[in-house]
Write a protein that holds these residues in place. Structure first.
Motif, short mmCIF file in Angstrom:
data_model
loop_
_atom_site.label_atom_id
_atom_site.label_comp_id
_atom_site.label_asym_id
_atom_site.label_seq_id
_atom_site.Cartn_x
_atom_site.Cartn_y
_atom_site.Cartn_z
N ASP A 20 -2.80 -4.64 -9.42
CA ASP A 20 -2.83 -3.29 -8.84
C ASP A 20 -4.25 -2.78 -8.85
OD1 ASP A 20 -2.56 -3.01 -11.77
OD2 ASP A 20 -2.60 -0.88 -11.32
N ASN A 55 -6.82 0.86 -7.26
CA ASN A 55 -6.90 2.17 -6.62
C ASN A 55 -7.35 2.09 -5.17
OD1 ASN A 55 -6.11 3.70 -8.88
ND2 ASN A 55 -8.16 3.51 -9.73
N HIS A 115 0.88 -1.17 0.00
CA HIS A 115 0.00 0.00 0.00
C HIS A 115 0.91 1.21 0.00
CE1 HIS A 115 -3.19 2.60 2.19
NE2 HIS A 115 -3.22 2.80 0.89
N SER A 116 0.92 1.95 -1.07
CA SER A 116 1.87 3.06 -1.23
C SER A 116 1.42 4.33 -0.52
CB SER A 116 2.08 3.37 -2.72
OG SER A 116 0.99 4.10 -3.23
N SER A 117 2.35 5.23 -0.35
CA SER A 117 2.04 6.53 0.25
C SER A 117 1.14 7.37 -0.66
CB SER A 117 3.33 7.30 0.55
OG SER A 117 4.05 7.52 -0.65
N GLU A 118 1.05 6.97 -1.92
CA GLU A 118 0.16 7.64 -2.88
C GLU A 118 -1.24 6.99 -2.89
OE1 GLU A 118 1.02 10.41 -4.66
OE2 GLU A 118 2.85 10.33 -3.47
N ASP A 119 -1.46 6.08 -1.94
CA ASP A 119 -2.74 5.40 -1.75
C ASP A 119 -3.10 4.46 -2.90
OD1 ASP A 119 -4.73 4.83 0.08
OD2 ASP A 119 -6.15 6.22 -0.81
N ARG A 120 -2.09 3.84 -3.50
CA ARG A 120 -2.30 2.79 -4.50
C ARG A 120 -2.02 1.45 -3.84
NH1 ARG A 120 -4.45 2.18 -9.11
NH2 ARG A 120 -2.75 1.04 -10.04
N TRP A 121 -2.65 0.41 -4.38
CA TRP A 121 -2.52 -0.94 -3.85
C TRP A 121 -1.93 -1.88 -4.89
CZ3 TRP A 121 -3.85 -2.42 1.11
CH2 TRP A 121 -4.47 -1.45 1.88
#
Length: 62
Positions: free
Chosen positions: A46, A48, A19-25
């Motif tokens: 991947d 959103n 789970h990225s800091s850009e809120d992607r999974w």
């Protein structure tokens, strides 16, 4: 680790969940599991949202 990521890791233990800091999974199928699980259709996914990733994981393992 947030609750959604912990839940994904619990329900899909053969997958590495990011789970990225850009809120992607993302989910990556563990390389050491590929030969023993040829039924898995995709090895990287991947989405959103956490719910979107869960849907893709469920489709990949069914």
């Amino acid at each position: 680790m947030d609750a959604a990521k912990a839940e994904q890791k619990r329900d899909f233990p053969d997958w590495n969940i990011v789970h990225s800091s850009e809120d992607r999974w993302w989910a990556f199928f563990a390389p050491d599991r590929r030969k023993s699980r040829p039924d898995v259709k995709d090895v990287d996914l991947d989405a959103n949202t956490a719910a979107g990733l869960r849907a893709k994981l469920m489709a990949a393992v069914s």
